[in-house]
Design a protein around this motif. Structure first.
Motif, PDB file in Angstrom:
ATOM      1  N   CYS A 188      24.221  10.488  28.594  1.00 33.92           N
ATOM      2  CA  CYS A 188      23.723  10.471  29.973  1.00 33.92           C
ATOM      3  C   CYS A 188      23.393   9.031  30.344  1.00 33.92           C
ATOM      4  CB  CYS A 188      22.477  11.345  30.141  1.00 33.92           C
ATOM      5  SG  CYS A 188      22.790  13.123  30.099  1.00 33.92           S
ATOM      6  N   ARG A 189      23.748   8.652  31.554  1.00 34.55           N
ATOM      7  CA  ARG A 189      23.476   7.296  32.036  1.00 34.55           C
ATOM      8  C   ARG A 189      22.982   7.348  33.472  1.00 34.55           C
ATOM      9  NH1 ARG A 189      28.635   3.728  29.753  1.00 34.55           N
ATOM     10  NH2 ARG A 189      28.308   4.189  27.542  1.00 34.55           N
ATOM     11  N   ALA A 190      22.320   6.290  33.870  1.00 29.07           N
ATOM     12  CA  ALA A 190      21.841   6.140  35.240  1.00 29.07           C
ATOM     13  C   ALA A 190      22.542   4.956  35.877  1.00 29.07           C
ATOM     14  CB  ALA A 190      20.329   5.938  35.262  1.00 29.07           C
ATOM     15  N   SER A 203      21.559   3.324  29.860  1.00 32.12           N
ATOM     16  CA  SER A 203      21.786   4.445  28.943  1.00 32.12           C
ATOM     17  C   SER A 203      20.504   5.240  28.740  1.00 32.12           C
ATOM     18  CB  SER A 203      22.300   3.933  27.593  1.00 32.12           C
ATOM     19  OG  SER A 203      23.604   3.397  27.722  1.00 32.12           O
ATOM     20  N   ILE A 204      20.630   6.551  28.845  1.00 31.89           N
ATOM     21  CA  ILE A 204      19.525   7.470  28.600  1.00 31.89           C
ATOM     22  C   ILE A 204      19.743   8.210  27.285  1.00 31.89           C
ATOM     23  CG2 ILE A 204      18.277   9.470  29.511  1.00 31.89           C
ATOM     24  CD1 ILE A 204      19.291   8.593  32.305  1.00 31.89           C
ATOM     25  N   VAL A 248      29.571  16.021  28.949  1.00 34.06           N
ATOM     26  CA  VAL A 248      29.215  17.281  28.290  1.00 34.06           C
ATOM     27  C   VAL A 248      30.469  17.958  27.758  1.00 34.06           C
ATOM     28  CG1 VAL A 248      27.177  17.592  29.741  1.00 34.06           C
ATOM     29  CG2 VAL A 248      29.348  18.547  30.476  1.00 34.06           C
ATOM     30  N   LEU A 249      30.278  18.880  26.836  1.00 37.76           N
ATOM     31  CA  LEU A 249      31.378  19.693  26.324  1.00 37.76           C
ATOM     32  C   LEU A 249      30.831  21.002  25.782  1.00 37.76           C
ATOM     33  CD1 LEU A 249      32.511  18.536  22.806  1.00 37.76           C
ATOM     34  CD2 LEU A 249      30.675  17.349  23.985  1.00 37.76           C
ATOM     35  N   PHE A 292      32.620  15.520  32.956  1.00 39.90           N
ATOM     36  CA  PHE A 292      31.659  14.603  33.585  1.00 39.90           C
ATOM     37  C   PHE A 292      30.907  15.339  34.687  1.00 39.90           C
ATOM     38  CE2 PHE A 292      30.574  11.408  36.791  1.00 39.90           C
ATOM     39  CZ  PHE A 292      29.957  10.442  36.022  1.00 39.90           C
ATOM     40  N   VAL A 293      29.579  15.352  34.594  1.00 41.93           N
ATOM     41  CA  VAL A 293      28.742  15.955  35.634  1.00 41.93           C
ATOM     42  C   VAL A 293      27.709  14.933  36.079  1.00 41.93           C
ATOM     43  CG1 VAL A 293      29.049  18.321  34.829  1.00 41.93           C
ATOM     44  CG2 VAL A 293      27.160  16.966  33.924  1.00 41.93           C
ATOM     45  N   SER A 294      27.305  15.010  37.339  1.00 42.33           N
ATOM     46  CA  SER A 294      26.327  14.058  37.860  1.00 42.33           C
ATOM     47  C   SER A 294      25.476  14.734  38.915  1.00 42.33           C
ATOM     48  CB  SER A 294      27.027  12.829  38.453  1.00 42.33           C
ATOM     49  OG  SER A 294      27.814  13.199  39.576  1.00 42.33           O
TER      50      SER A 294
END
Length: 355
Positions: A188-190, A203-204, A248-249, A292-294
């Protein structure tokens, strides 16, 4: 002697530029520049991999942040102009060229004065995907009010406003018709931009490991949920919004050689199975492809907004104090007036006939 005639021409290309509040999107039709390959075209900042041009069967295109990829700022008394260009190159390490075969200059212009409006990308809908071996399934990325994960933030209230340092609660949930599956969040990133290829990211979570020190993982209600939170922050500079995106997967539950069962992989963690064994397990589809989700944007509350409630209480206190002072002044004035009137009463002696 003989004469050599050299004809120099400027040929226009068909291009389109779309300006947003934080990016420029340029599209150039391939049919406009015959004899040139798109692999030899670049923006001002050709060394940055995030600033490379992309192409399809019709266009060469790029999404360019106003503050990156070599974008230059010009201004006059009325406007701000953000400029970039597409040029040709032979080698990415070249600083100069003597084969300037193509030059497409483009810019976005914004007035310094005018009516100011803020436009935000609306709440992201549910992502629906299809994967061989897993069929059709969905991902839903949402923000929540607290760690109880019962009150989801209403989609009509976006952008979601937070104070810096307050905790942001998030949940990614997958739905699938295939039983015994597990959701795994790999990273996960911002970013301050609504752009998957944005160069400025924070980076989270990386490789299944918590990177941000404030990240907390919360217990899900089923294996296809991932709940986590972190303290809200802002990017340094003139950015007041944050987008969160995750890779994600889906994995088969109970399989020992899936990405989910491996969990956090640090740079010092050795592989737990041979590569050929991993390939054999992949053939029976124990993992889906990565998706990829956001969600966003999160907007950080400005200092004026954060002090609004305290200012309101202060104003009420001032009103109360002023009222009390006015009442006190009124009472003092009444007493002074009464005494003044009493002081005007004069006593006269009675006549001898009335004694």
């Amino acid at each position: 002697m003989r004469c050599v005639l050299v004809e120099v021409r400027r040929v226009s290309v068909d291009s389109h530029v779309i300006c947003t509040e934080s990016t420029m999107r340029v599209e150039v039709e391939k049919s406009s520049f015959h004899g040139l390959h798109e692999d030899h075209l670049r923006l001002n900042d050709g060394a940055n991999i995030a600033c490379r041009l992309h192409s399809n069967s019709t266009y060469v295109f790029a999404d360019i942040p106003l503050s990156g990829c070599g974008t230059e700022l010009e201004e006059d008394g009325d406007n701000l102009r953000f400029k970039n260009e597409i040029t040709t190159f032979d080698n990415t390490a070249d600083v100069i060229t003597r084969k300037h075969l193509l030059e497409v200059q483009f810019y976005c212009q914004y007035p310094k004065r005018g009516n100011v409006t803020l436009a935000f990308t609306v709440h992201r809908p549910i992502v629906s995907v299809w994967d061989r071996g897993f069929g059709r399934f969905t991902y839903q990325f949402e923000f929540y009010a607290n760690d109880q994960y019962q009150a989801m933030v209403d989609s009509t209230s976006y952008p979601v406003v937070y104070e810096i340092g307050s905790r942001v609660y998030m949940q990614i949930e997958a739905t699938s018709s295939v039983n015994n599956t597990v959701l795994f969040v790999e990273s996960c990133r911002a970013s301050p931009y609504d752009n998957q290829n944005s160069q400025q990211t924070y980076s989270i979570i990386e490789n299944g490991c918590k990177v941000d020190p404030t990240v907390q993982i919360h217990s899900p209600s089923h294996p296809r949920q991932f709940r986590f939170s972190m303290k809200a922050f802002k990017f340094i500079g003139m950015f007041d919004q944050v987008y969160i995106s995750c890779t994600v997967l889906m994995c088969a539950a109970g399989e020992p050689n899936t990405r989910s069962s491996q969990g956090c992989i640090s740079s010092t963690t050795p592989a737990t199975w041979p590569h050929n064994h991993h390939r054999r397990k992949r053939e029976v589809r124990v993992e889906s492809a990565r998706h990829f989700v956001s969600q966003g944007p999160l907007r950080l509350k400005r200092s004026a907004e954060s002090s609004e409630s305290s200012a309101l209480h202060l104003n009420l206190n001032l009103v109360f104090i002023a009222g009390c002072l006015l009442a006190a002044v009124g009472m003092i004035s009444a007493v002074v007036l009464y005494k003044a009137r009493m002081s005007k009463v004069k006593y006269q002696p009675l006549s001898t006939d009335e004694r």
